[in-house]
Design an enzyme around this catalytic site. Structure first.
Site, short mmCIF file in Angstrom:
data_model
loop_
_atom_site.label_atom_id
_atom_site.label_comp_id
_atom_site.label_asym_id
_atom_site.label_seq_id
_atom_site.Cartn_x
_atom_site.Cartn_y
_atom_site.Cartn_z
N ASP A 153 -7.96 -9.38 5.47
CA ASP A 153 -9.31 -9.04 5.93
C ASP A 153 -9.67 -7.63 5.45
O ASP A 153 -8.79 -6.81 5.18
CB ASP A 153 -9.40 -9.12 7.46
N GLU B 50 -6.48 -7.37 10.85
CA GLU B 50 -5.93 -6.02 10.93
C GLU B 50 -7.02 -4.98 11.13
O GLU B 50 -6.82 -3.98 11.84
CB GLU B 50 -5.14 -5.73 9.65
#
Length: 470
Positions: A90, A153
């Site tokens: 991400d 994250e």
């Protein structure tokens, strides 16, 4: 099996590396609640990136597993013991200020540009290349190696929480999501929401109807906007021009539907060091303080500008530091104001050796004196392995072998997946000379740096997974 690790051996894999990394970078893998569905808990673009890596792993003969779309792994080798390499797919929103489409990667003068090149898709692909290279050379690991791929994250780490509820915890591991030589300590991290309410007096020539800024708590905000109603004897345009002339901020002021629409832009940066950026929210507050609003609004703007300007918590009397990890940092990442209610998102990173309660109690006390309240959104405690720990020293020696650099292990304010491990560190992928562009516009990496990192990872995995040494 005697293997010599030289960078020239990896050069033949550079076209492969760039092709697949650029494909991965094309996925706009940001959290998107509008596309959440079964198997895609953070949105379909993140899931598309995850599936791409799993398909790539399968094509190279690795064992793969998708854990409900939250995370996945690519595994190589046999044995009871498990080594983890933890990275994430991400990315933060690109923000503004790019000179090129952030999801159309391109190489210029040896630099690869795109959102995620440094944080963390480039390092993830470097670790994958290290595994592929070892496997292609016929290395037979005595321990299993898992490249564990997270997908949340940059937000709340729900990916790792879900993954490790179901999957085996590695006995040791590293995250390629920081810098070399070895990150042996990471500061504590606290995300907070601070609310401050005011009574807005009536009868003033100007009214602040809205004030918004920032996208993520872990980014120094690049842009802030405000909408102002009313008329004033003071020339707002000239005040704004003077403000821009005397500061490092840029911006615009236009009239729209009977309101002034004011935009201030600064410089984005990673929240681990707010002083590397120029906070647009702070800048906007400092300008709005000069306008003829009601006294309570002007006092609020002054409070925001004064309290959050230095990025160290000094105005809250919570500045602190230690010799292991350095100073406390505080980033005002988001703000929303309307109708006398101001909600601010803070990202604070505190030193390893400073107890949480020691500074947090002082912070809450200072807020209470200012009639503000705080709610904790997320708290990650510090992690620390001594510099002389055998694992730290093993990784350090491999780095020194390939670079000749004798820099000691370091501490950072960043938060990596090393925190998700019972025993882990961050290890690369950036070098001291590498451009630090994570979370910035025009994020980029040196291609040669990623190949050098892949070489270091290959030898590290060889030593950890093949060597008979403990």
């Amino acid at each position: 099996m005697n293997i010599q690790f030289h960078k020239d051996q990896l050069q033949t894999l550079q076209p492969y590396f760039l092709e697949h990394l650029q494909e991965l970078l094309r996925f706009p893998s940001m959290y998107d609640p509008s596309t959440i569905q079964a198997g895609a808990p953070f949105g379909t673009s993140i899931q598309d990136a995850l599936q791409y890596m799993l398909q790539l792993g399968e094509s190279e003969g690795f064992v793969t597993k998708d854990v409900d779309g939250y995370a996945a792994h690519i595994e190589w080798g046999e044995g009871e013991e498990l080594i983890g390499v933890l990275g994430h797919l991400d990315v933060v929103p690109p923000g503004e200020g790019w000179s090129h489409d952030p999801f159309d990667p391109y190489v210029s003068n040896g630099k690869l540009f795109a959102r995620g090149t440094q944080d963390d898709k480039g390092p993830v692909m470097a670790a994958f290349l290290a595994m592929k290279w070892l496997k292609d050379m016929g290395v037979k690991p005595k321990r299993r190696v898992r490249l564990i791929l997270g997908t949340d994250e940059e937000r709340g780490w729900a990916c790792m929480e879900h993954y490790f509820k179901q999957e085996e915890m590695p006995f040791i591991g590293f995250s390629p999501d920081a810098a070399f030589p070895v990150i042996h300590a990471e500061k504590g991290l606290l995300d907070m929401e601070v609310t401050k309410k005011i009574e807005v007096e009536e009868g003033n020539s100007l009214t602040l109807t809205r004030f918004d800024g920032g996208e993520r708590l872990n980014m120094v905000p690049y842009k802030a906007t405000a909408r102002v109603e009313g008329s004033s004897d003071e020339e707002i345009e000239s005040l704004f021009d003077e403000f821009l002339l005397q500061t490092d901020y840029k911006g615009s002021l236009i009239e729209e539907d009977g309101e002034y629409v004011i935009t201030v832009t600064g410089k984005s940066a990673h929240a681990m060091e707010p002083r590397n950026g120029i906070n647009a929210i702070v800048g906007m507050a400092k300008f709005l303080e000069t306008l003829p609003f009601s006294p309570s609004v002007r006092e609020l703007m002054k409070w925001i500008g004064d309290k959050f300007e230095d990025g160290r918590g000094t105005a809250f009397s919570i500045e602190c530091a230690d010799v292991i990890s350095g100073p406390l940092t505080m980033n005002l990442g988001t703000l929303s104001y309307q109708g006398g209610v101001c909600i601010m998102g803070l990202n604070t990173r505190y030193p390893v050796a400073v107890p949480f309660e020691e500074w947090f109690n002082a912070f809450t006390g200072s807020l209470q004196e200012s009639d503000a309240s705080v709610e904790i959104q997320e708290h990650l405690e510090p992690i620390y392995l001594p510099k002389d720990h055998p694992f730290v020293q093993k990784l350090l020696s491999i780095y020194e072998k390939h670079t000749g650099d004798t820099t000691e292990p370091m501490a950072i304010g960043g938060a990596t997946y090393a925190r998700a491990l019972t025993q882990g560190v961050a290890y690369g992928a950036m070098f001291a000379h590498s451009p630090d562009t994570a979370h910035n516009a025009d994020e980029h990496v040196m291609v040669e740096d990623l190949l050098q990192a892949a070489l270091i990872y290959a030898e590290a995995l060889y030593e950890l997974a093949v060597s008979d040494e403990d």
